[in-house]
Design an enzyme around this catalytic site. Structure first.
Site, PDB file in Angstrom:
ATOM      1  N   TYR A 192       0.834  -1.201   0.000  1.00 42.79           N
ATOM      2  CA  TYR A 192       0.000   0.000   0.000  1.00 42.79           C
ATOM      3  C   TYR A 192       0.876   1.261   0.000  1.00 42.79           C
ATOM      4  O   TYR A 192       0.625   2.217  -0.748  1.00 42.79           O
ATOM      5  CB  TYR A 192      -0.888  -0.052   1.242  1.00 42.79           C
ATOM      6  N   LYS A 222       1.004   4.132  -2.870  1.00 39.48           N
ATOM      7  CA  LYS A 222       0.586   5.490  -2.536  1.00 39.48           C
ATOM      8  C   LYS A 222       1.694   6.513  -2.788  1.00 39.48           C
ATOM      9  O   LYS A 222       1.417   7.653  -3.175  1.00 39.48           O
ATOM     10  CB  LYS A 222       0.124   5.550  -1.076  1.00 39.48           C
TER      11      LYS A 222
END
Length: 305
Positions: A164, A168
């Protein structure tokens, strides 16, 4: 008052949580909204357009204009159909909010390659695919507002979220380049770094704090980022009514003459290299190169330019 009358926005992952809040707030300010949601679980399993349609029903019940589309953001053909349908229905696409995402949290030693790739596919590749689908359309119209969705997990790190976090932070890099390429077409690209109480934060935040972390407080920042007078290349952190800008700075650093360009000298001068005094926010990749070349040119008495 910021308004979007006559504008059309695509909001991905808008069936729940922040995406739903974004869609409702845009619609309340006059925007036509394409509510996109695959309808899967937080981990990306399953599919149903019912969540997206429920948001559309909320919007139309209040007199707004909206349509649902269940495109999987990782599938270019489905995204192309969504954009074509939006243009056919509303005449144009002015705004893209890349919000769709999933979680597959595990410590790095326990994470599978499949879980890593899937999270990157949805967050990073999905945002790229959706942006690519509207990019030339926005260039032709000399107008576009695009918002990426980053996270403090990417900007600063968070245990168990290597997939993640990588995705991001990748979106920040994508924003930086697209803002440069889109500038002359008045395509403004920004990034939201939100924190809110959504399905993705269930069980992670104490109950007492959850009431403060409303999706609407985050959407207030997002709506500004895609408005006509939007900023450019901004990472806006938002949550619980707090708003801040996250920036990447580079220290002035030092110059080492050729005979001193060794690992030992780098170690010796590391405190000076990392000293924050005089640090700057660079706005494109050439800034660093030109700075270092200027140091070297000054040492050798070479004139640049």
């Amino acid at each position: 008052m910021i308004r979007f009358d006559g504008r059309t926005a695509i909001v991905t992952g808008a069936g729940n949580g922040l995406g739903r809040s974004h869609a409702l707030m845009l619609a309340a300010r006059g925007c036509n909204v394409v509510v996109n949601d695959l309808g899967g679980s937080v981990s990306g399993e399953g599919a149903s357009v019912s969540a997206a349609q429920a948001v559309v029903d909320e919007i139309t019940a209040k007199g707004g204009k909206a349509m649902a589309h269940g495109a999987n953001v990782t599938k270019a053909d489905e995204v192309a159909d969504m954009v074509e349908t939006a243009i056919a229905t509303f005449g144009a696409v002015d705004i893209l909010v890349n919000n769709a995402g999933i979680l597959r949290d595990k410590s790095f030693s326990k994470m599978t390659e499949e879980d890593f790739r899937l999270v990157l596919d949805v967050h990073l590749m999905g945002s790229m695919i959706c942006t690519k689908a509207v990019w030339d359309h926005m260039k032709e119209r000399n107008y576009g507002r695009i918002a990426m969705t980053s996270s403090s997990s990417g900007l600063y790190g968070n245990f168990g979220q290597s997939n993640y976090g990588a995705a991001k932070m990748g979106l920040v890099g994508l924003m930086n380049v697209l803002q440069i390429e889109g500038a002359k077409y008045d395509i403004r690209v920004n990034t939201l770094a939100p924190t809110a109480h959504t399905r993705m934060t269930e069980g992670l935040i104490p109950e007492a704090a959850l009431e403060l972390m409303t999706p609407e407080s985050v959407s207030a920042g997002l709506v500004y980022l895609v408005s006509e007078d939007a900023p450019k290349r901004t990472i806006l952190a938002a949550g619980a009514g707090g708003y801040a800008a996250a920036k990447i700075y580079e220290t002035p650093g030092i110059y080492l003459k050729p005979e001193d360009q060794t690992p030992d000298k780098v170690a010796e001068h590391f405190e000076r290299i990392t000293a924050p005094e005089g640090q700057q926010e660079l706005t494109d990749g050439s800034g660093q190169t030109l700075k270092f070349l200027a140091y070297a040119a000054d040492h050798f008495g070479v004139k640049l330019g």
